[in-house]
Design a protein around this motif. Sequence first.
Motif, PDB file in Angstrom:
ATOM      1  N   MET A   8     117.095   8.180 -36.081  1.00 52.17           N
ATOM      2  CA  MET A   8     116.029   8.311 -35.938  1.00 52.17           C
ATOM      3  C   MET A   8     114.611   8.282 -37.247  1.00 52.17           C
ATOM      4  O   MET A   8     113.744   8.937 -36.600  1.00 52.17           O
ATOM      5  N   GLU A  28     121.570  11.676 -24.140  1.00 48.85           N
ATOM      6  CA  GLU A  28     120.722  11.331 -24.124  1.00 48.85           C
ATOM      7  C   GLU A  28     120.513   9.559 -23.792  1.00 48.85           C
ATOM      8  O   GLU A  28     121.967   9.204 -24.367  1.00 48.85           O
ATOM      9  N   THR A  46     118.958  17.667 -39.784  1.00 47.13           N
ATOM     10  CA  THR A  46     118.378  18.791 -39.035  1.00 47.13           C
ATOM     11  C   THR A  46     118.525  19.989 -39.224  1.00 47.13           C
ATOM     12  O   THR A  46     117.487  20.849 -38.099  1.00 47.13           O
ATOM     13  N   ASN A  47     119.997  20.512 -39.258  1.00 50.85           N
ATOM     14  CA  ASN A  47     120.541  21.766 -39.534  1.00 50.85           C
ATOM     15  C   ASN A  47     121.244  21.491 -40.441  1.00 50.85           C
ATOM     16  O   ASN A  47     122.952  21.867 -39.806  1.00 50.85           O
ATOM     17  N   ARG A  92     114.682  23.217 -28.987  1.00 53.18           N
ATOM     18  CA  ARG A  92     114.541  22.044 -28.412  1.00 53.18           C
ATOM     19  C   ARG A  92     114.803  22.107 -26.938  1.00 53.18           C
ATOM     20  O   ARG A  92     115.434  22.710 -26.522  1.00 53.18           O
ATOM     21  N   PHE A 148     124.814   9.821 -26.599  1.00 54.44           N
ATOM     22  CA  PHE A 148     125.115  11.037 -26.705  1.00 54.44           C
ATOM     23  C   PHE A 148     124.502  12.006 -25.934  1.00 54.44           C
ATOM     24  O   PHE A 148     123.912  13.130 -25.783  1.00 54.44           O
ATOM     25  N   LYS A 149     126.041  12.997 -25.999  1.00 51.02           N
ATOM     26  CA  LYS A 149     125.946  14.798 -25.799  1.00 51.02           C
ATOM     27  C   LYS A 149     124.304  15.171 -25.818  1.00 51.02           C
ATOM     28  O   LYS A 149     124.598  14.942 -27.143  1.00 51.02           O
ATOM     29  N   ASP A 150     123.396  15.816 -25.189  1.00 52.98           N
ATOM     30  CA  ASP A 150     122.450  16.397 -25.839  1.00 52.98           C
ATOM     31  C   ASP A 150     122.000  18.048 -25.542  1.00 52.98           C
ATOM     32  O   ASP A 150     122.986  18.048 -24.672  1.00 52.98           O
ATOM     33  N   GLY A 151     121.780  18.584 -26.477  1.00 56.02           N
ATOM     34  CA  GLY A 151     120.965  19.781 -25.948  1.00 56.02           C
ATOM     35  C   GLY A 151     122.320  21.315 -26.078  1.00 56.02           C
ATOM     36  O   GLY A 151     122.667  22.121 -25.091  1.00 56.02           O
ATOM     37  N   ILE A 152     123.211  21.065 -26.937  1.00 50.35           N
ATOM     38  CA  ILE A 152     124.309  21.680 -27.598  1.00 50.35           C
ATOM     39  C   ILE A 152     123.562  22.691 -28.526  1.00 50.35           C
ATOM     40  O   ILE A 152     124.030  23.947 -28.270  1.00 50.35           O
ATOM     41  N   SER A 153     123.053  22.436 -29.650  1.00 46.74           N
ATOM     42  CA  SER A 153     123.384  23.145 -30.179  1.00 46.74           C
ATOM     43  C   SER A 153     121.429  23.778 -30.463  1.00 46.74           C
ATOM     44  O   SER A 153     120.493  23.506 -30.717  1.00 46.74           O
ATOM     45  N   PHE A 170     111.092  14.401 -26.099  1.00 43.37           N
ATOM     46  CA  PHE A 170     110.874  15.713 -27.259  1.00 43.37           C
ATOM     47  C   PHE A 170     109.735  16.816 -27.183  1.00 43.37           C
ATOM     48  O   PHE A 170     109.009  16.601 -26.841  1.00 43.37           O
ATOM     49  N   HIS A 184     122.532  12.748 -37.976  1.00 41.79           N
ATOM     50  CA  HIS A 184     121.178  13.591 -37.433  1.00 41.79           C
ATOM     51  C   HIS A 184     121.368  15.131 -37.628  1.00 41.79           C
ATOM     52  O   HIS A 184     120.070  15.827 -38.536  1.00 41.79           O
ATOM     53  N   GLN A 221     113.438   4.722 -27.264  1.00 40.28           N
ATOM     54  CA  GLN A 221     114.545   4.077 -27.910  1.00 40.28           C
ATOM     55  C   GLN A 221     114.864   3.109 -27.621  1.00 40.28           C
ATOM     56  O   GLN A 221     114.743   2.560 -26.521  1.00 40.28           O
ATOM     57  N   ARG A 261     122.410  24.141 -41.496  1.00 38.95           N
ATOM     58  CA  ARG A 261     123.655  25.545 -42.068  1.00 38.95           C
ATOM     59  C   ARG A 261     123.414  25.932 -43.224  1.00 38.95           C
ATOM     60  O   ARG A 261     122.437  26.479 -43.676  1.00 38.95           O
TER      61      ARG A 261
END
Length: 444
Positions: free
Chosen positions: A393, A171, A315-316, A333, A175-180, A358, A311, A237, A318
Amino acid sequence: MGEAASPTLELDDIQSGALRPRPSPFAATYIAFRIDDRKAGRELMKKVSNVVSSAADPTSPLSDTWVSVALTFKGLEALGVPQESLASFPWEFRQGMKARALELGDDGDSSPENWEAPFATNDVHVVLVAVSPTQEQLEKALDRARETYKGMTGIEAIWRQDCHALPDDKEPFGFKDGISHPAIEGSGIPGTNPKEKPLRAGEFIIGYTDEMNGVQKMEPEILGRNGTFVVFRKLHQRVAEFRKYLKANSKDTDAEELMAAKMMGRWRSGAPLALCPFHDDPAIGEDPKRNNDFMFKADDASGMKTPGGSHIRRTNPRDAAIAGVARIHRMIRRGTAYGPLLPEGQLEDDGADRGLMFAFVGAYIGRQFEFVQSQWINDGMFFGANQDKDPVMGSMGEDESFSIPGRPLRKRLQGLPRFVVTRGGEYCFMPSLSALKWLSELES
Ligand code: HEM
């Protein structure tokens, strides 16, 4: 009595955009329409229902472009959906995003009076999203699509936003996004955390049992079943600000990278602090079998590795100890970058608009999207950190801070500015394929 067998989702009736991951790499376009004439709106529903692919189908009717369609509450009204059906939709959705600005922290620069047109008006009725592996394929498909609505009166395309996947799925902050992603019972689509028990289908698709043993229904049932809600937010951003803050508060580049990782909960490569607390490990970051295989409670209850306020942990959370239950606040997401990259190392803002489109997908805008945005991103009470906001954010006001647990002393960052500004957005309903047909056949 044992647990009921998990339901098989009716994938052939669910829009592919709700559940299916996108091709990689990809280019995407968002187009917003205003409906001036309900008959033309219904005709549009009919036309798009022929090009929307289902989650069961690996191919698309447009071969290399996948189209999804969603409507705002104003859009359902513009189509002439009967009152009793409109009244069966959840309250937050009926209100729309602009009316929820205070709850969402959309104040100051992010407040609706500063949003880009046509957001914050009542004009956005239909949002169409087209995704292709390349920009060229996307343009060809859009040319074909334009033919279908070009000659129509009573429908106006009023906004377009082009997006694209950045190299390595990063993003704009880098940072690498779309992982979880959550695993969803009966979807056949695997989640990314082998330690997370799949979530009940009703958390993401309307008409199935959810985590609270409820089943959401609209009136008539065909309108809601196999549909879901989508929240779009155009998030600008401030990349130069983010880089400057890291530099100004670190003694060298290693310290900068550690601070960035502590704020996000992952290194820029995607490697989680939970598995790589001291150094980045890009091999773990890019390995889908390892990069999301962790929980927090057993070996990091106090956040020495992944701060409670980072972040990804807020946001999770767990299995971490928090006030509440994390499983009823999960989401799918689909973030996509827009705008040019700020050249590597540049610390001065170049004035360009860049950020993330988003997209949230889930069956409950209130207890999933709004809860996470207002309670977890913009308040720290749930994990015992007073009003500390999300350092990346959060809707920063004056004098915001962020705690990084550490030994012998924790580190406390002060004066965090707002790095992410809301430019607009909408709450939308993504109907099933049979509901699209129902909408196209409305009379009177
Ligand atoms: C410009 C704004 C944002 C940026 C730059 C951003 C960036 C990221 C990144 C880099 C990750 C980690 C990679 C991943 O797990 O896919 C992530 C995870 C996540 N983000 Fe965001 N995000 C933004 C806005 C939001 C918003 C508005 C929400 C929700 C209201 C949100 C919710 C999440 C969730 C739920 C996760 C997954 C956490 C996990 O399961 O570990 N993000 N975000």
